[in-house]
Each structure stands twice: as C-alpha cells, then as structure tokens.
Scaffold this active site. Structure first.
Site, PDB file in Angstrom:
ATOM      1  N   GLU A 757      -4.605   0.158   0.668  1.00  0.00           N
ATOM      2  CA  GLU A 757      -5.247   1.056   1.645  1.00  0.00           C
ATOM      3  C   GLU A 757      -4.554   2.395   1.554  1.00  0.00           C
ATOM      4  O   GLU A 757      -3.339   2.465   1.730  1.00  0.00           O
ATOM      5  CB  GLU A 757      -5.000   0.539   3.063  1.00  0.00           C
ATOM      6  CG  GLU A 757      -5.611  -0.774   3.371  1.00  0.00           C
ATOM      7  CD  GLU A 757      -6.991  -0.616   3.944  1.00  0.00           C
ATOM      8  OE1 GLU A 757      -7.368   0.523   4.280  1.00  0.00           O
ATOM      9  OE2 GLU A 757      -7.693  -1.621   4.024  1.00  0.00           O
ATOM     10  N   CYS A 791      -4.414   6.818   9.478  1.00  0.00           N
ATOM     11  CA  CYS A 791      -5.261   7.116   8.319  1.00  0.00           C
ATOM     12  C   CYS A 791      -6.699   7.323   8.764  1.00  0.00           C
ATOM     13  O   CYS A 791      -7.471   8.005   8.117  1.00  0.00           O
ATOM     14  CB  CYS A 791      -5.154   6.043   7.248  1.00  0.00           C
ATOM     15  SG  CYS A 791      -5.137   4.409   7.912  1.00  0.00           S
TER      16      CYS A 791
END
Ligand code: FAD
Length: 1001
Positions: A757, A791
C-alpha cells in the site's frame, strides 16, 4: 386521581377537542393546493418523497435556469414522465415542453418558495415582525427563531448572534405598541408572559461545538448566548435555548445551567428537553433537583424531538446505543411522564408544552388541572405553519398559545423545511394520522403507555433469531466508535494519558522466538508535540537479530501452518478482546507517541480490533476446503496454504491498525511474521507484542524487530527465507521493496509475494450544487485530521468555478476558527506532525505551493514541537508539483475547474489512485463520478478518510498500491497459495454417488 380516572378524562377532553375542530384540515394537507398535493403524493409514494425532499434540499443552490432545468430532469425524469403533481402547473399554463422547461422551472420555483413561506414567518426582520404582529392580532403569541443551521466560522457565528441583537433592538421599540394578549392591563401577555420571546440554536453560536472538547464548547457557546441573554433581559423578554442533536445535548444543558447561575433572579430563561431521548427522565430530574438546590426558577419547553431519523441512523452507523425511544408511543408516554414531573414542580419550573398531538395536549391540560397548576406556570406552543386547527383549538380552550416562528433566508431555511416535511409525512405522525388518514379517534387518544407495551410485545414476537457468522461466531460488526457524548468516555482520555505518562521512558527489548532480546543499540521515541518527552527507548535489531527472527519464524512455521485455521482464528479473537479491554490506554499511547487527537487515536485502535475480528471470520470461511466441479467419479478439493515467513513493515500513521491488520492477516492465514514497526511508533509496536503474548500465540509466530533505516529493512526484504512482504508506506520505499523482492537469492524457495500500500494525492470535487454546509467541514477534516498524515487524506480540492469563491471563503473562515497545538488537549483541531524530517519536508512543499499558487490561509503554530501550519493554497493547476506530489502533511491545494468534466479529468490526473471524493447533489454527476473517477475508494458526499473494515475495504491501484483491499473479502488470499487436490474416486467401475448439495459449482 388514579391513572385510569385521569386517562378517561384525557380521552374525554381529546374527543371534545376533536369535535371542536371537526371538518378542519391543516393547510399542509389541503389537497386543493400544490403543497397539499405534494404531501399527498409523497405519503403514497416513498420514492417520490425521497426525490422531492432531496430536490427541496438542493433547490436554493440552483441559481441558474440551466441548473434548475437539469436538476428537475435528473430528479423527476422527462416532463412527459413526471408525476402529475409537478407538471400540472405547467399543463394548466398550456406550456408543457415549451421554452426548454422554463415554465416548469417557474412553476416549481414559485411553488417551493410558497411551501417555504408556509413555515417561515418572514425572510427579513421587517417582514417577520409585520407577520408576527398579525399573529398577535389573532391572539397568538410568538417565539421567534433566526434560521441558521450550520455555522462554519466565528464570523458566521457573529452574524447569527448580531442578527438576534438587531432583531431584539427592533422588537424592543415595537413591543411598546403591542396590546398585551389576554390581559386587560400591564405590559405582559396573559398578565405574566413577556411579549418578546426568542429561541436560539446554540450550535449556531460556535462552529466547532463538539463533545470531545466539552469545556471549550460550553465556554464558546456561552460567550455568545450571554450577550443575547443580556439584551433579552434588558427588554424583559424570554430566551429559550433550543435543543439540537443528541451529540450536543449535555453541552447545551451545561450552557443553560451556567447561564442561569449568571442571572439567577431572572425567571425567563428556558431550555428545551426532548422526550424522545432515553436520557430525558434522568436529565429532567437532575435539572429540577439542581434548580431546587440552587434556588433558581427554570423554564422547560418539552418537545418530542425533531431529529429522530438522524439519531437512529447515526447511532446504527457508529454502533452506539440508540439514544431515542424506538417505538413512537414510548416517546409519547415519556412526554406525559415528564410533563407530569414538570407540573409537579411548577413552583420552580415554568412549562411550555410544545406538541401538535391532541392526546399529548389533552393529557397536559388534565394533569395541570389535577395538580392545580396555576395558568401562569404553563403554556402551549406549536410550530408556525402547522396544525392550524390544533392551534385554534388550544386558543379556544387554554387561551395561551405561542407559535414558534422561524425567519430568515431560504438557504438555511431548507434544512428546517425538510425537517417539517419529514415530520408531517412520517407514518407515525399524529397530524398525518389525524388529518390525512382519518385514523380512529379512539386509537389516536389511547394511553401511549398501553400502546407502547402492546407494541413491545408485538415487536418481541417478530424478533428474528440471532444471525450466526462463520464458525458459529456472531457475524462481524465494526467496533463501536468512541462516544464523546458519554461523560465516562470523555473522562477516560485525560486519565489514561496521565497513566501512560507515568510509564514513559521505559526500555523496550526485541521479541524473537517468544523471548525478549536486548541490544546495546537503542533509539528513543519521542512525543512530537514535545520532543523533550521520551516515550520509550527501544532496542534496535541489527541484521543478526533480524536473521534470528527470520530463523525463529521459519522454525515455527510448520506447526503453525498445520494448526487448524479455526484454531488460528481463535488467537485473533483473543487478541481482539485484549485490545478492546485496553482501548483507552492503547489510544493514549497514540496521543503521546504520534500526536493523534483523541478520536483519531481511538479510531485507530478500533480499526485494529476490527481487523482481528474480521480476518478471524474470513479465515474460518476460507479454511474449509471447498469441493468444486461436478463430474462423477472425481473429487476436487480447493483449499489454501500459507506461504511461509512474512515480513511485515508497518507505517507510523496508523501504528496499531495497519501494523496489527497486516500482521494478523499473515498470522491467521498460517504464516509466521517478522514485524518491523516504524521507528517513530515502536512503543505502539510493542503494544502488539503484549497483545499477542497475552493471547498465547506460540513462540516464533510473531517476532518484533524494530530497526534502523534501510540496512535492516533491505536485509529483511532480501532474505531468501522470506516468502511474503506486506508493506504500507511511501511510494518510494514501496517501489524499492517491489524491485528488490523480484531478485531471487541463493537458497530461496519462493517467488516473493508483495502486498503493498503506497501513497495518494487524493482529491475532493466540489460541484456547483454541493451542500457547502456539509462540504466545508468534511474537506477540512479530510485534509487536516491527524495533520493530513493519512494516505487517504484530501490533499487537493477541486472546486467548480460557480461556487469557488463562496467555498473558499467558508473553508478558510472555518480553518481560522481551529487551533493547532498538542493533541492531548481536545481543543486543538490539529497537532504536531510525525518528526523533524516530516516537518522540514512539509514546510518545503508549502513554500513550493506558495510560489506555484497563492496562499489562502496559514495558521499559527506553537513554537515547541514538530508543528507546521495548516496551509491552504489557491490557484493550483494540475501541472504544479503541489498538485502531483504527495506531501503527507497539512497542505491543501485548491484548484478551480470550469465544469464537472474538467474536475473529473483533474481528479484522475496524478499517478496515484487511492481515495477521492465528490460533493454533489446532481444524480447524473454522481453517476459519472462512480464510472469515471478512477480511485480505489470513492466517497460521495462525505469525508474521504476513515474507511471501515468490512464496509469500505481500503486500498488503491496505479502508484497507490498493488490493488489489494485491506479489510475486504479478498485480502487474506494474498497471504496464501491456493491448492487443488483431485482424487479419482472410481474403483473398478464403481464410484460413490454424491448428494447434489455436496457439490460446489
Ligand atoms: C414550539 C416548538 C419548539 C420546538 N423546538 C424544538 C427543539 O428545540 N428541538 C427539537 O428537537 N424539536 C423541536 N421542536 C419540534 C418537535 O420536536 C416536533 O415538532 C415534535 O416532535 C412533533 O411532536 P408532536 O407531539 O407534535 O407530534 P407526534 O406526531 O405525536 O410525534 C412525532 C414525534 O414522535 C417522535 N417519533 C417519531 N417516530 C418515532 C419512533 N418510531 N419512536 C420513538 N419516537 C418517535 C419524534 O420525536 C416525532 O417528531 C419544536 C416544536 C415546537 C412546537
């Protein structure tokens, strides 16, 4: 008088009431008028009702003919397909289909404005006063309220307050000419009530009202309420503090108490309580006791409550106890109970009975008579524009009735209008049942306590057996969010932070093969808000220790692999229970080690618990070998096996949730883990050791090896014994891992699998019809919650030209109201960033942004700690660095797009595809975004952070990651290899016959 005697009196009075108004209908239900037709159609057709009320909600934003025409078509279809109630006006005009819908536009505009005027006494002070004077002439007193729903800044709160002050100034002079109602002499209505009566919405007086910062919210609201109260007292008026959503209930009660103590001798200060809240019996008893103790006169307006749907939905979304009664008759019964309590205390409490329900009103009248309550101690109130026959009836019987009269602009008025439309068309509404459905009077007047009991029994009989999830467990449910409306939750944070603070500075070893291992190389982890405060001193693994951890994992692997999946899942469930028990303490570590705000810290811990609970259930499902294919004489089993040793490399921004999420997925799938936490959150990493240890995880299954930088990381990634790498972090490191892991080293048995990720450059689009009351706070939160270090955070906001100026003005004004400071103080909206390196990078990006565009807002910051200002930069174009590169901090780039197509194009114009958001009320634009805004997680009309396990599986593609979704049904598959075993079951021409349901196609 016993209950049944009283109840018969109430019913008799109710019947008399009905007979005096027989044949009359409230104008809302008059089918001869457009509004009555819309109400009628809405009650018959749920889909139309939703579309109609949503259209009413967006209507004030449709400021051009084109916007209006487009929305009419999008909401209601082409003119020929429209429900007759909408097209009738145009048909009557004989112009349907002509002038590109201009006639329809006009008809709808006129009708909706008319509908709003039904409930709003005027659009400005002058008009409102004129209309209220008319009402007085008809014998009705008023309580006036300035429409103002969402206040987003200090400036807006000042405007709201000043509108009251101006209104009061005008009323001060006007009231002198008003003849008092129902009294032959004196200056008071009915001989005792102030003529001027105003109601305020307390949260409109402070834009950041939030129970997390209880004291700050009380003080800020009180500061403005006090100014209004003084002016009210100055003209001998009445001030009532309205009650809003449950979230603010305790704040509002506290504001009232403090205000009351500031003006202890002034009797005309009132508060609203809502009978539909389960808390209200206690709140009311407490308030009465408090008033007695403090020897003050109070006044309570009792309502049932206007936010029933909102409260139930919100509670269910967050897994909180539903704060309202869920059977309508329970609210009615509570109302009567509480009305009695107030009337029994009429010596210290004045009562305003606010209801349109004839049973409720009759009950209050009879109870007051039974208790011999003097007329000047209670009155009746109804909403302006509703229940005209009821108000006439009350005027006739009681003589004292007050109309609640909102006034002001249409835009804030729409929220109020939609609430009234919902209230009147709800199945349970007394008005709907009485006047639109002609329900039996006997049923309408039944004692609600009896109705409630009957419905409880009926509900219990319908109760479905509890659902079962995998392995007979309860189905997965997200862990409840922290609930700051609860005093115990609020109190727990300072307590646990103090407790954790006592433990700061300890030394933390590594944890390898079930043993603590000390190294001489140590690294301190510090509080970013106060870097001199050392949270812990952590032993650092070198390559030798990492090698030992890999070896320990490797040797634990065979036994762990062969442990039944359901048994492995049990360890996760135990770990979840441990984390749940420690939830506040684990949150406190996050506040101090990485600067999360209270709610953000708690959300990280609950997400970690969710991962444990969710992956446990998923593994139980996947752990069952599946039979596939249906050819006879052949048995095919499809099942999964773990990969081996997993390196889990975790970030600091969700130190428990992501760390525990990745590690628990690997573990439950049967892999053994070497875990490397971030150097900035290694103490939280140690929390994981404690949790797994207490859960009894076998030695070597989870190994904890914090270590410095790339040397140790590379060693782990390169190891031939590592088969799987789960990583969350920056794009640069993610790509480096992918590249290194591709190389096969001597002795390596597996091609390494990467679950990765990475970053994002997430945009939220603000359409030209967006609800800015919603969009502004959500963008602020998405961009600056936890300092923008998620994020998923919003780092670009793309605003359509038509609303750009308004949006920016409101966004920057709201930003100005926020404070930046240590996150352990809940008054601070934003805290410190992760460390000095992050601080430097963010400041550099802010400087680049200021050159590329222009600074719209920059906050003040404390001098100590790693603080960077909240920064909003306008004039940004897609090609600017600030629009392309991930900053990972509180810097928001604002872009002005000419239309929605361009906004989508810009939204997609970076190399990332993680999250995105759209605020729009155009069904076509929302559909377009679904199709074309290509991000991993797209959020429509909400903030774009805070994905929930099982509900919003999270992860992106392109340079945001390899497309896996944490917390989703496919995630565990990345941690295992599927295998198939096929057996020929035919022996000498004989094959067992398989039952049909044994076969899985
Ligand atoms: C003067 C005045 C001031 C007001 N000020 C406020 C205020 O400050 N804050 C506020 O919140 N509201 C306020 N209201 C609005 C008020 O809450 C609603 O008008 C009121 O709830 C309608 O109740 P009723 O007795 O007129 O009608 P009824 O039809 O008897 O009751 C409807 C009410 O029952 C409740 N209800 C509906 N379904 C359920 C269910 N399934 N389970 C349990 N309960 C249910 C809801 O509260 C709903 O509004 C005010 C109303 C008036 C008249």
């Amino acid at each position: 008088m016993n209950n049944s005697e009283l109840n018969s009196k109430v019913i008799t009075r109710g019947k008399e009431f009905f007979s005096t108004i027989s044949g009359e209908k409230p104008s809302l239900f008059n089918k001869g008028a457009w509004m009555g037709k819309v109400m009628d159609w809405s009650m018959k057709n749920e889909t139309f009702k939703i579309q109609m009320f949503r259209f009413v909600d967006v209507f004030p934003s449709l400021t051009t003919g084109k916007l209006l025409t487009d929305h009419i078509r999008e909401y209601f279809g082409e003119e020929k397909d429209m429900p007759p109630v909408l097209s009738t006006g145009a048909k009557v005009a004989g112009m349907l289909g002509s002038f590109g819908g201009a006639v329809l536009n006009k008809v709808l505009t006129t009708n909706i404005q008319e509908m709003a005027r039904q409930f709003i006494v005027g659009e400005n002070t002058k008009e409102a006063i004129k209309n209220m004077e008319k009402l007085r002439k008809d014998g009705f007193a008023f309580v006036v309220d300035v429409l103002g729903e969402a206040t987003l800044s200090e400036a807006e709160a000042d405007i709201y307050m000043n509108t009251y002050l101006e209104l009061l100034d005008s009323l001060k002079t006007e009231q002198q000419d008003w003849k008092p109602l129902g009294a032959s002499s004196g200056s008071l209505d009915w001989g005792h009530a102030p003529k001027v009566n105003v109601a305020v919405k307390p949260t409109a007086l402070f834009c950041l009202a939030n129970p997390q910062d209880f004291e700050g919210s009380v003080v800020a609201i009180l500061n403005r309420v006090r100014i209004i109260a003084k002016r009210v007292i100055d003209l001998n008026g009445f001030l009532c503090i309205d009650m809003e959503s449950y979230r603010h209930k305790d704040i509002i009660i506290e504001v009232y108490r403090r205000l009351k103590l500031e003006f202890p001798d002034y009797p005309h200060l009132g508060l609203v309580l809502q009978a539909y809240l389960v808390d209200t019996d206690k709140d009311l008893a407490d308030l009465l006791a408090w008033a007695r103790q403090n020897k003050v006169q109070i006044s309570i307006r009792l309502v049932k409550g206007a936010y029933w749907d909102y409260e139930t939905v919100k509670a269910k979304q967050n897994d909180w106890k539903i704060p309202v009664w869920t059977i309508k008759a329970e609210s009615d019964a509570a109302y009567e109970r509480q009305a009695r309590m107030i009337l029994e205390n009429s010596d210290i409490c004045h009562f305003a009975c606010a209801s349109h329900n004839i049973r409720t009103i009759s009950a209050v009248m009879e109870m007051a008579r039974e208790l011999k309550v003097a007329d000047d101690r209670y009155e009746f109130q109804v909403l302006y524009g509703m229940a005209e026959p009821v108000r006439k009836g009350i005027l006739k019987v009681a003589g004292r009735i007050r109309l609640y009269c909102p006034y002001g602009d249409m835009v804030p008025g729409m929220g109020y209008l939609v609430r009234r439309l919902l209230e009147n068309t709800a199945n349970e509404s007394f008005l709907r049942q009485s006047f639109a459905e002609d329900a039996q009077i006997e049923r309408l007047l039944e004692d609600p306590a009896v109705t409630a009991e009957r419905e409880k029994v009926a509900r219990a009989a319908k109760q479905k057996p509890e659902e079962k999830g995998p392995g007979g467990l309860k189905p997965f449910f997200n862990e409840a969010m922290v609930d700051f409306t609860r005093a115990d939750h609020r109190a727990e944070f300072p307590k646990q932070i103090a407790e954790v603070r006592r433990q700061l500075g300890r030394n933390y070893p590594l944890f390898i093969g079930g043993k603590e291992v000390k190294t001489s190389d140590t690294l301190p982890s510090v509080n970013p808000s106060k870097p001199s405060e050392v949270v812990g001193v952590i032993c650092q693994a070198g390559t030798r220790e990492v090698g030992d951890a890999i070896a320990a994992a490797k040797s634990a692997f065979p036994a762990w692999r062969d442990t039944a999946p359901a048994e492995r899942a049990q360890y996760l469930l135990k770990a979840a229970a441990i984390a749940r028990r420690r939830v506040f303490e684990l949150s406190a570590w996050q506040v101090l080690e990485i600067g999360k705000q209270w709610d953000q810290a708690y959300a990280d811990v609950t997400e970690a618990i969710d991962f444990l609970e969710y992956y446990a259930r998923e593994m139980i499902k996947l752990g069952q070998p599946r039979r596939i294919g249906n050819a006879p004489g052949e048995l095919n089993h499809y099942f999964y096996e773990p990969k081996g040793v997993a390196a889990v490399i975790a970030p600091w921004n969700f130190p428990l949730a992501i760390g525990l999420g990745m590690a628990s997925a690997a573990i439950v799938a049967g892999n053994c883990v070497v875990f490397k936490p971030s150097g900035l959150t290694s103490v939280i990493g140690w929390n994981m050791v404690e949790i797994f240890r207490e859960a009894g995880l076998p030695a070597g299954v989870f190994n904890y090896t914090p270590g410095r930088g790339s040397v140790m990381g590379d060693f782990l990634v390169d190891s031939p014994d590592v088969s799987l790498i789960a990583f969350t972090g920056s794009m640069e490191i993610g790509l480096r891992i992918i590249e290194r892991a591709a190389k096969v080293h001597p002795g390596q048995e597996n091609v390494k699998k990467i679950v990765c990720e990475m970053g994002g450059k997430n945009a939220i689009i603000i359409d030209d019809d967006a609800d800015l009351d919603e969009a502004v706070p959500h963008v602020l939160y998405s961009a600056f919650g936890f300092q923008g270090q998620k994020c998923s955070a919003c780092s670009r906001v793309i605003v359509l030209d038509a609303v750009y100026d308004k949006f920016i003005e409101r966004l920057t004004s709201m930003a100005k109201a926020t404070l930046v400071g240590p996150s352990e103080d809940p008054a601070n909206y934003m805290g410190a960033v992760a460390d000095d390196k992050a601080m430097k990078t963010i400041l550099e990006y802010a400087a680049i942004g200021k050159k590329e565009g222009h600074l719209l807002y920059e906050s003040q910051v404390p001098s100590d700690g790693y603080f960077v200002p909240m920064t909003i930069i306008g004039g940004i174009k897609p090609e600017h660095r600030i629009a392309q590169e991930e900053v990972f901090g509180p810097v928001l780039a604002v872009m002005r797009a000419k239309d929605f197509d361009q906004a989508i194009e810009w939204g997609n114009s970076t190399k990332f595809a993680l999250t995105g958001g759209v605020f729009s009320r155009s069904p076509e634009h929302l559909d377009k975004a679904r199709r074309e805004f290509r991000v991993g997680n797209l959020y429509l009309n909400r903030n774009n952070t805070g994905a929930l396990v099982g509900r919003q599986p999270f992860g992106g593609s392109r340079m945001s990651g390899v497309g896996t979704k944490a917390g989703g049904p496919d995630y565990l598959l990345h941690f295992m290899d599927p295998r198939v075993v096929t057996e020929n079951t035919m022996r000498r021409g004989f094959a067992p016959v398989e039952a049909d349901d044994d076969w899985v196609a």
